[in-house]
Design an enzyme around this catalytic site. Structure first.
Site, PDB file in Angstrom:
ATOM      1  N   TYR A   1      -4.884   8.387   6.691  1.00 43.99           N
ATOM      2  CA  TYR A   1      -5.761   7.216   7.405  1.00 43.99           C
ATOM      3  C   TYR A   1      -5.534   7.578   8.931  1.00 43.99           C
ATOM      4  O   TYR A   1      -6.599   7.603   9.626  1.00 43.99           O
ATOM      5  CB  TYR A   1      -5.461   5.660   7.218  1.00 43.99           C
ATOM      6  CG  TYR A   1      -5.920   5.179   5.955  1.00 43.99           C
ATOM      7  CD1 TYR A   1      -6.519   5.902   5.051  1.00 43.99           C
ATOM      8  CD2 TYR A   1      -5.208   4.084   5.346  1.00 43.99           C
ATOM      9  CE1 TYR A   1      -7.055   5.537   3.775  1.00 43.99           C
ATOM     10  CE2 TYR A   1      -5.539   3.403   4.174  1.00 43.99           C
ATOM     11  CZ  TYR A   1      -6.553   3.950   3.272  1.00 43.99           C
ATOM     12  OH  TYR A   1      -6.900   3.737   2.109  1.00 43.99           O
TER      13      TYR A   1
ATOM     14  N   HIS B   1      -4.612  -8.473  -4.647  1.00 40.38           N
ATOM     15  CA  HIS B   1      -5.571  -9.032  -5.854  1.00 40.38           C
ATOM     16  C   HIS B   1      -5.324 -10.486  -5.976  1.00 40.38           C
ATOM     17  O   HIS B   1      -6.186 -11.157  -5.883  1.00 40.38           O
ATOM     18  CB  HIS B   1      -5.653  -8.347  -7.184  1.00 40.38           C
ATOM     19  CG  HIS B   1      -6.022  -7.066  -7.079  1.00 40.38           C
ATOM     20  ND1 HIS B   1      -6.728  -6.210  -5.931  1.00 40.38           N
ATOM     21  CD2 HIS B   1      -5.697  -5.786  -7.892  1.00 40.38           C
ATOM     22  CE1 HIS B   1      -6.968  -4.931  -6.241  1.00 40.38           C
ATOM     23  NE2 HIS B   1      -6.207  -4.474  -7.330  1.00 40.38           N
TER      24      HIS B   1
END
Length: 791
Positions: A150, A268
């Site tokens: 990234y 999640h």
């Protein structure tokens, strides 16, 4: 790229009206990792869906797949999956064919490695747009690459491939975003050096799943009916579950770094938890307001302890790791593939309500759902068949957001008919009335109002549309991310030293992974064989089992110290509930010394689930000092337990060592006063549970070798200790042996020799006072940690 020719062809096919002939601007989409699994399975199809949905709004598009492979190889790998692109059923086949053909013409592959490659891509986009007299509205970079890449990619985009002034930039990142708080902070700092917060879109694809995305709208649309119920007075518990039947073979390099808690729970399940627990914002379309409410909910989360979670690992996982990572046969891994975590919030709405977050690999079924179970105070006398009442008040009351396809082959929202009929947007959700006899979550389908999406759509299609429109409510901000890692990192650190329970996988797991909630703690119900890792080398795969299940012919519980205290605290609560069911109250006698302090602290965390209002706390022994003295056993009890729980004042019974402004004087009759109080309040002077310790000389309570209280008919006496303070008040052996249950807690390596001797000693209370603990009608349980048991 001939964008104008594309528009002309689409007009001929009647795909969008003539008034959109003039482009409102151009969108460049760059997909990094264009040949990876995620791109093949989901991202290219979702980008095609975005094109189909938005091309009629007047924007033009180009799609740039990018990777590190050479152009010929990369182009072939990228284009092969694009042959399988599909339109939704409402798009006619002839139009779909044209759209697919145009999408492929607008898509090209680029090899992106260094800064010059990004500069070349940027120049190519600008040149093509200038040739077509188009203005770039925005640029989307989707990083479907490992997180370690990234920072470097971000620098290249910032220096060489930003869109021109006036156009927006949106950079999309896939999880994981770090593996703990420190690494997440470091990654966030790297990104904020080159991108503004509004330019960063962190994807949690679960937030794009239809049932999850509709939790907040459902709460908003049904606010009038839900608000009176959506709180601690009516909700019994909330379950957030993601079960998988697959293993992690071919993914073990990733899994060894992250495990189930970092892979599933931290992102999640936590995001779903926030949607359920946060206060409703006034405006769901205001991203800043939604995210502010999430952060408020994060601030209410109670910190997690090691006893807040149970962890497991499927048996073949170690072999998968050794094979794929080329580790030796002596390599031992503690990475969990299953976890159940108990979460509480400290606010007026949710105080005391358990939120149970469960996920794992190689479980019995593939299922993902949220289940809100409501309390039901109704007692129905007649049987269901006799009543013939279709919507009985006695049936469970629950709201379920079924995330995965499941048995309905669709996401779904189910509301028990004995709650209320929900309001649902008809354009997006339709009532499902098939298979009425199908049973889900303990009820037949006819007992629910069931709604399924009018049209199913992939999570990534939803999220890419939100990115295109600049809607950030479904994405993870930096502040949100760091709040989540701050919550989970302490637990992850504690569990890193724990060995997970092994389970075979699938249906063979049986009840092995079932766990119970006691207060703020969870524990597996089924006991597995005592399994110890060699303390000298925690990484060895060599194990040994001890066949000990009894000690001095009584029940033995053994574990590492922290786990042992957790187990004892759980058993104390079980004894309390049992006593209260029988007689409406629980009488607990606690000893002094250092060993019980950890137990007191553990019990103090049971402030919600433990029946403290019906519990009486007594003392086993006390030192002859004022109760506020630092040496006082009662002072320790108050400091570590009593001040943290909600127990009635008159249920606390300190020993009367301080009478008439003097300490432990025979004439004041303190022992008899305490014995009389016990006789008056405790049936037959038989405590429900006494917790004792054991000294290195075998003493228990303040009963030392050859002391007076080892026999006779008195219940309470003064005793002499060989260590200061010498004077004590203590229960006697005859009173101890009237108890229904006695638990003996022994911890520390210094006790190993005594444990070994006492294990072989006969009934010799004058020599080893602890050997005289033999309740006449009760039972003894020994809680001995590994250091005491095995040295």
């Amino acid at each position: 790229m001939l964008f104008k020719e594309t528009i002309v062809v689409l007009l001929l096919w009647g795909i969008f009206p003539t008034e959109t002939r003039e482009s409102r601007g151009h969108i460049s989409v760059i997909l990094l990792g264009a040949t990876g699994d995620l791109a093949k399975k989901y991202l290219w199809q979702s980008l095609f869906q975005l094109y189909v949905d938005e091309v009629t709004n007047g924007h033009t598009f180009t799609f740039h797949g990018a990777g590190q492979k050479d152009p010929d190889t990369g182009r072939k790998l990228m284009y092969d999956p694009l042959k399988n692109l599909a339109c939704s059923p409402e798009v006619p086949p002839n139009r779909c064919a044209v759209l697919k053909d145009q999408f492929l013409k607008l898509t090209e592959y680029h090899q992106l490695k260094g800064e010059e490659d990004y500069a070349r891509l940027n120049q190519g986009i600008q040149t093509s747009l200038a040739q077509e007299e188009l203005v770039e509205t925005g640029r989307i970079f989707y990083m479907s690459v490992p997180p370690f890449a990234y920072a470097e990619i971000a620098r290249h985009i910032n220096t060489s491939c930003r869109p021109p002034t006036g156009a927006w930039l949106r950079v999309v990142l896939e999880k994981p975003f770090g593996r703990d708080l420190l690494s997440a902070q470091q990654l966030a700092e790297e990104l904020t050096k080159v991108f503004r917060e509004e330019e960063i879109y962190r994807v949690d694809h679960y937030l794009g799943k239809q049932a999850v995305a509709h939790i907040l709208p459902f709460r908003k649309q049904n606010r009038e009916k839900l608000d009176p119920l959506w709180n601690r007075h009516h909700v019994e518990r909330v379950e957030i579950v993601l079960k998988e039947t697959v293993d992690v073979k071919n993914r073990t390099e990733f899994y060894e770094q992250y495990g189930v808690l970092r892979d599933i729970h931290q992102n999640h399940l936590t995001e779903i938890l926030m949607s359920l627990a946060m206060e409703l914002p006034a405006n769901l379309t205001n991203s800043e307001e939604v995210l502010r409410r999430k952060l408020e909910a994060f601030s209410c989360l109670q910190s997690l302890e090691k006893t807040s979670a149970v962890i497991g690992q499927y048996e073949a996982y170690g072999a998968h790791v050794r094979e794929e990572l080329q580790k030796g046969q002596d390599y031992f891994t503690k990475t969990p593939t299953f976890a159940g975590v108990l979460v509480h919030l400290d606010n007026l709405r949710w105080e005391g309500v358990p939120f149970v977050l469960t996920s794992g690999k190689l479980l019995d079924e593939r299922a993902s759902y949220v289940r809100v179970l409501f309390k039901n105070q109704v007692h129905c006398v007649q049987t269901e068949s006799a009543r013939e009442a279709k919507h009985s008040h006695c049936k469970p009351k629950q709201i379920i957001f079924s995330i995965g396809p499941g048995e309905l082959n669709s996401p779904a929202i189910l509301v028990s008919r004995n709650l209320f009929k929900p309001s649902m947007p008809r354009a997006d959700w339709k009532e499902f009335q098939e298979q009425p006899q199908l049973r889900l979550w303990g009820q037949s389908l006819s007992d629910y109002y069931v709604y399924v999406p009018a049209a199913q759509r992939e999570a990534y299609s939803f999220l890419l549309s939100a990115i295109y429109h600049g809607k950030k409510a479904s994405f993870i901000t930096t502040e949100n991310l760091l709040a989540s890692w701050a919550f989970w990192s302490p637990l992850l650190d504690q569990l890193s030293r724990e060995s997970p329970r092994l389970y075979p996988g699938g249906q063979e797991n049986g009840h092995l992974l079932d766990f119970k909630m006691v207060g703020k703690e969870v524990a597996f119900i089924a006991r597995d064989p005592l399994e110890v890792i060699d303390a000298k080398d925690k990484h060895t795969a060599d194990r040994f089992q001890t066949l000990l299940s009894t000690f001095r012919e009584s029940r033995l519980v053994t574990a590492w110290a922290d786990d042992l205290i957790g187990r004892l605290a759980s058993d104390v609560e079980t004894a309390a509930l049992d006593a209260i069911r029988r007689r409406g109250e629980f009488h607990l006698a606690l000893s002094g010394g250092s060993s019980p302090l950890a137990l007191f602290r553990q019990l103090s965390r049971h402030c919600y689930g433990f029946p403290w209002k019906q519990t009486h706390v007594w003392m086993v022994d006390e030192r002859c000092v004022p109760l506020a003295d630092l040496e006082s056993n009662f002072g320790h009890l108050h400091q570590h337990l009593l001040q943290h729980i909600r127990i009635p004042y008159f249920n606390i019974h300190p020993m009367p060592v301080h009478l008439n402004r003097r300490l432990c004087v025979e004439e004041d009759g303190g022992p008899q006063l305490y014995a009389n109080e016990i006789a008056a309040l405790v049936a037959n002077s038989s405590f429900d549970l006494i917790i004792l310790g054991m000294g290195t000389d075998g003493h228990t309570a303040s009963l030392f070798p050859h002391s007076a209280g080892l026999e006779g008919d008195k219940d309470i006496i003064f005793a002499e200790s060989p260590t200061k303070p010498h004077q004590r008040m203590t229960v006697t052996l005859p009173l101890i042996n009237k108890a229904r249950q006695v638990s003996v807690l022994v911890m520390g390596k210094s006790k190993h020799e005594t444990v070994s001797i006492v294990s072989r000693a006969g009934n010799e209370p004058q020599k080893w006072p602890i050997s005289g603990v033999k309740p006449k009608k009760g039972q003894v349980s020994w809680y001995i940690d590994y250091e005491s048991l095995m040295g």
